[in-house]
Structures are given as C-alpha cells and as structure tokens.
Scaffold this motif. Structure first.
Motif, short mmCIF file in Angstrom:
data_model
loop_
_atom_site.label_atom_id
_atom_site.label_comp_id
_atom_site.label_asym_id
_atom_site.label_seq_id
_atom_site.Cartn_x
_atom_site.Cartn_y
_atom_site.Cartn_z
N PHE A 261 0.83 -1.20 0.00
CA PHE A 261 0.00 0.00 0.00
C PHE A 261 0.86 1.26 0.00
O PHE A 261 0.62 2.19 -0.76
CB PHE A 261 -0.94 0.00 1.21
N PHE A 262 1.88 1.29 0.86
CA PHE A 262 2.75 2.47 0.91
C PHE A 262 3.58 2.63 -0.36
O PHE A 262 3.83 3.75 -0.81
CB PHE A 262 3.64 2.44 2.15
N ILE A 263 4.00 1.53 -0.95
CA ILE A 263 4.73 1.62 -2.22
C ILE A 263 3.82 2.17 -3.31
O ILE A 263 4.22 3.03 -4.10
CB ILE A 263 5.32 0.24 -2.61
N LEU A 264 2.58 1.69 -3.36
CA LEU A 264 1.62 2.20 -4.33
C LEU A 264 1.34 3.68 -4.11
O LEU A 264 1.30 4.47 -5.06
CB LEU A 264 0.32 1.40 -4.26
N LEU A 265 1.18 4.07 -2.86
CA LEU A 265 0.92 5.48 -2.54
C LEU A 265 2.11 6.36 -2.96
O LEU A 265 1.91 7.43 -3.55
CB LEU A 265 0.67 5.62 -1.04
N ALA A 266 3.33 5.92 -2.71
CA ALA A 266 4.51 6.68 -3.10
C ALA A 266 4.63 6.76 -4.62
O ALA A 266 5.00 7.81 -5.18
CB ALA A 266 5.77 6.05 -2.51
N SER A 267 4.31 5.67 -5.31
CA SER A 267 4.36 5.68 -6.78
C SER A 267 3.36 6.66 -7.37
O SER A 267 3.67 7.40 -8.30
CB SER A 267 4.08 4.28 -7.32
N LEU A 268 2.15 6.65 -6.84
CA LEU A 268 1.14 7.59 -7.34
C LEU A 268 1.54 9.04 -7.06
O LEU A 268 1.37 9.91 -7.92
CB LEU A 268 -0.21 7.29 -6.69
N ALA A 269 2.08 9.31 -5.89
CA ALA A 269 2.50 10.67 -5.56
C ALA A 269 3.63 11.13 -6.48
O ALA A 269 3.62 12.26 -6.98
CB ALA A 269 2.95 10.75 -4.10
N SER A 270 4.59 10.26 -6.75
CA SER A 270 5.69 10.65 -7.63
C SER A 270 5.21 10.83 -9.07
O SER A 270 5.68 11.71 -9.78
CB SER A 270 6.83 9.64 -7.57
N ALA A 271 4.24 10.01 -9.50
CA ALA A 271 3.70 10.18 -10.85
C ALA A 271 2.99 11.51 -10.99
O ALA A 271 3.13 12.20 -12.00
CB ALA A 271 2.76 9.02 -11.19
N VAL A 272 2.23 11.89 -9.99
CA VAL A 272 1.52 13.17 -10.03
C VAL A 272 2.51 14.32 -10.04
O VAL A 272 2.39 15.27 -10.81
CB VAL A 272 0.54 13.29 -8.84
N LEU A 273 3.53 14.25 -9.18
CA LEU A 273 4.53 15.33 -9.14
C LEU A 273 5.33 15.39 -10.42
O LEU A 273 5.67 16.47 -10.90
CB LEU A 273 5.45 15.13 -7.94
#
Length: 111
Positions: free
Chosen positions: A28-40
C-alpha cells in the motif's frame, strides 16, 4: 474479572500484523509513493513544456526597431537576448537590420 498470566481476559489483545498483513501494508505504501511521484512528475513536466498553440507574433509599426519590439515583448529579460531570439525565430541574420512597417515577426513566449 479473570487474570491469566499478565493480561486480563476482558482486555483486547494487542494488534499484531501477520506476515501477509505486513506485505499488504508495505505494498500500500509503495503504491501510494508511486502515485505521488507520478503526479509530481507530470506536474513538473507540464511546467517545463512551453504552452502549445501558435507562436505569438507582432506586426511591425512605422517607427519600430527590433530593440523596441524586444523591450515591449519581454520587459523582464535583457533586450539583447530577446533581439537575438527574435532574429533566430524569424531567420534574420546578424547583418539584417532592416525591418519594415507591416512585417509580421514571430516573438518569443514570455515566461
């Protein structure tokens, strides 16, 4: 109330994650970090790319010089740099100084 060992029976057991639970939380945390980096990353790349559409142009007036047009177009930057960019955008060489009233020049986008 019955006490067995160190814990009372009416107390809830402490929360313990199983191996599967730890894997799910980590995923879950890896997915959350991936989504945040994709948005940024997409936001940053949009800021770097110039806006699409036709390039801005200006019609030369009777007493205009490249210096006047550069100062009007981008008053923040150095007129020398803006004149050089106007020359480059319009295919004007360094020796070509003459511009005439009614000419349409492509000017650099302001930042």
């Amino acid at each position: 109330m019955v006490v067995t060992g160190m814990r009372r029976v009416d107390e809830p057991a402490p929360l313990r994650l199983t191996r599967r639970g730890r894997v799910v939380v980590l995923a879950f945390f890896i997915l959350l970090a991936s989504l945040a980096s994709a948005v940024l990353w997409t936001t940053a790349s949009r800021a770097e790319n110039p806006p699409s559409g036709p390039a801005p142009t200006v019609v030369v007036q009777s007493d205009d010089t490249l210096w006047d047009i550069a100062a009007r177009t981008d008053p923040v930057r150095s007129p020398h740099a803006v004149v050089a960019e106007i020359r480059r955008l319009n295919g004007l060489g360094d020796e070509e100084i003459a511009i005439h009233a009614g000419d349409t020049l492509v000017v650099p986008r302001t930042r």
